[in-house]
Scaffold this active site. Structure first.
Site, PDB file in Angstrom:
ATOM      1  N   GLU A  75       0.670  -1.160  -0.137  1.00  0.00           N
ATOM      2  CA  GLU A  75      -0.134   0.035  -0.024  1.00  0.00           C
ATOM      3  C   GLU A  75       0.852   1.173  -0.018  1.00  0.00           C
ATOM      4  O   GLU A  75       1.743   1.435   0.827  1.00  0.00           O
ATOM      5  CB  GLU A  75      -1.002   0.003   1.151  1.00  0.00           C
ATOM      6  CG  GLU A  75      -1.882  -1.281   1.294  1.00  0.00           C
ATOM      7  CD  GLU A  75      -2.681  -1.118   0.002  1.00  0.00           C
ATOM      8  OE1 GLU A  75      -2.980  -0.132  -0.570  1.00  0.00           O
ATOM      9  OE2 GLU A  75      -3.808  -2.233  -0.137  1.00  0.00           O
TER      10      GLU A  75
ATOM     11  N   ARG B  85     -18.425  -0.138   4.522  1.00  0.00           N
ATOM     12  CA  ARG B  85     -19.583  -0.748   3.874  1.00  0.00           C
ATOM     13  C   ARG B  85     -20.182  -1.805   4.573  1.00  0.00           C
ATOM     14  O   ARG B  85     -21.184  -2.116   4.447  1.00  0.00           O
ATOM     15  CB  ARG B  85     -18.999  -1.425   2.467  1.00  0.00           C
ATOM     16  CG  ARG B  85     -19.870  -1.520   1.520  1.00  0.00           C
ATOM     17  CD  ARG B  85     -19.272  -1.944   0.254  1.00  0.00           C
ATOM     18  NE  ARG B  85     -17.993  -2.704   0.196  1.00  0.00           N
ATOM     19  CZ  ARG B  85     -17.786  -4.110   0.499  1.00  0.00           C
ATOM     20  NH1 ARG B  85     -18.979  -4.726   0.566  1.00  0.00           N
ATOM     21  NH2 ARG B  85     -16.664  -4.648   0.746  1.00  0.00           N
TER      22      ARG B  85
ATOM     23  N   CYS C 192      -8.447  -1.485   7.929  1.00  0.00           N
ATOM     24  CA  CYS C 192      -7.067  -1.601   7.386  1.00  0.00           C
ATOM     25  C   CYS C 192      -6.523  -0.271   7.183  1.00  0.00           C
ATOM     26  O   CYS C 192      -5.493   0.187   7.510  1.00  0.00           O
ATOM     27  CB  CYS C 192      -6.773  -2.421   6.201  1.00  0.00           C
ATOM     28  SG  CYS C 192      -7.058  -4.297   6.781  1.00  0.00           S
TER      29      CYS C 192
ATOM     30  N   HIS D  19      -1.479  -5.452   2.154  1.00  0.00           N
ATOM     31  CA  HIS D  19      -2.885  -6.247   2.139  1.00  0.00           C
ATOM     32  C   HIS D  19      -2.270  -7.707   1.190  1.00  0.00           C
ATOM     33  O   HIS D  19      -1.651  -7.886   0.328  1.00  0.00           O
ATOM     34  CB  HIS D  19      -3.825  -5.714   1.108  1.00  0.00           C
ATOM     35  CG  HIS D  19      -4.813  -4.930   1.901  1.00  0.00           C
ATOM     36  ND1 HIS D  19      -5.056  -3.463   1.770  1.00  0.00           N
ATOM     37  CD2 HIS D  19      -5.822  -5.289   2.982  1.00  0.00           C
ATOM     38  CE1 HIS D  19      -5.942  -3.254   2.720  1.00  0.00           C
ATOM     39  NE2 HIS D  19      -6.486  -4.028   3.254  1.00  0.00           N
TER      40      HIS D  19
HETATM   41  N1  PCA Z   1      -8.989  -6.439   6.273  1.00  0.00           N
HETATM   42  C1  PCA Z   1      -9.940  -5.386   6.437  1.00  0.00           C
HETATM   43  C2  PCA Z   1     -10.062  -5.139   7.835  1.00  0.00           C
HETATM   44  C3  PCA Z   1      -9.340  -6.062   8.463  1.00  0.00           C
HETATM   45  C4  PCA Z   1      -8.489  -7.051   7.480  1.00  0.00           C
HETATM   46  O1  PCA Z   1      -7.755  -7.908   7.326  1.00  0.00           O
HETATM   47  C5  PCA Z   1      -9.644  -4.277   5.636  1.00  0.00           C
HETATM   48  O2  PCA Z   1      -9.188  -4.528   4.428  1.00  0.00           O
HETATM   49  O3  PCA Z   1     -10.059  -3.106   5.855  1.00  0.00           O
END
Ligand code: PCA
Length: 223
Positions: free
Chosen positions: A91, A101, A154, A180
């Site tokens: 990211e 959402r 996140c 991610h």
């Molecule tokens: N993914 C979510 C929150 C926790 C996770 O593992 C996100 O992408 O916001």
């Protein structure tokens, strides 16, 4: 011969890796399963400490802040699941916005609110994401630079992390960012095997610890 005085044992500097608990009705969260596998590992002269954050607005950040205070890490990488993505997503930017959402694990669903009222609109990662992507791809792992961490927990944690690192003097030398990871095969497609996520995170940590200046290669998108 005079014996050398005993040397104080210097504890290794630490790297903090966090993952999240399952959310949105799923049984597992690959971010925590992968991070957990690296607890206590040593990479490039650093010791890894790991923690699970709750997928809860506010509480996740409070816990992260306590972990930073406790460990004073040299590097922090927070990891989360991004269902629907096929690659390890490095990211680039965290935005000052919560817009959920679905409900978080405490039933909250903030809409159009700031992570930090009055804070800057966004922070950039301080990880060398282009060098990380290159190293991951050399290992045969799917990796991409991502321009959005979403607007759920996140991004909330990523923004909160970067705000703490930018504003707290004790953390001024600490690098931080967010990765991610895709679903595991049993959760759906596209997916990545847990072993690949784990080795990808090891590569990411090593590159972040050994690359002071990111490489300059294209990584943007037209739209
Ligand atoms: N993914 C979510 C929150 C926790 C996770 O593992 C996100 O992408 O916001």
């Amino acid at each position: 011969m005079v014996a050398a005085p005993p040397q104080p044992v210097q504890p290794l500097p630490t790297v903090l890796l966090t993952g999240f608990d399952p959310f949105g009705g799923e049984a597992v969260n690959p971010s925590w399963l992968a991070v957990q596998a690296l607890q206590g590992r040593r990479i490039a002269g650093h010791r890894l400490v790991t923690a699970q954050l709750p997928t809860v607005f506010g509480a996740a950040l409070a816990q992260l802040q306590a972990l930073l205070r406790q460990h004073r890490p040299a590097l922090v990488i927070c990891v989360g699941q991004a269902g629907g993505r096929a690659a390890l997503s490095l990211e680039r930017v965290a935005i000052n916005l919560d817009d959920a959402r679905i409900s978080d694990n405490a039933g909250a669903q903030p809409i159009d609110t700031a992570v930090v009222p009055g804070g800057p609109a966004a922070y950039f990662t301080t990880l060398p994401i282009k060098a990380m992507r290159a190293a991951l791809q050399r290992k045969g792992l799917a990796a991409e630079v991502s321009q959005t961490a979403g607007t759920f927990v996140c991004n909330h944690v990523f923004y909160g992390l970067m705000h703490l690192l930018a504003t707290q003097r004790v953390h001024r030398k600490t690098r931080g960012g967010f990765v991610h990871v895709p679903w595991l095969p049993e959760q759906g497609a596209p997916a990545m095997a847990l072993a690949d996520v784990v080795s990808g995170l090891r590569v990411a940590v090593r590159v972040a610890l050994t690359t002071p200046q990111d490489i300059r290669v294209a990584g943007g998108q037209i739209s």
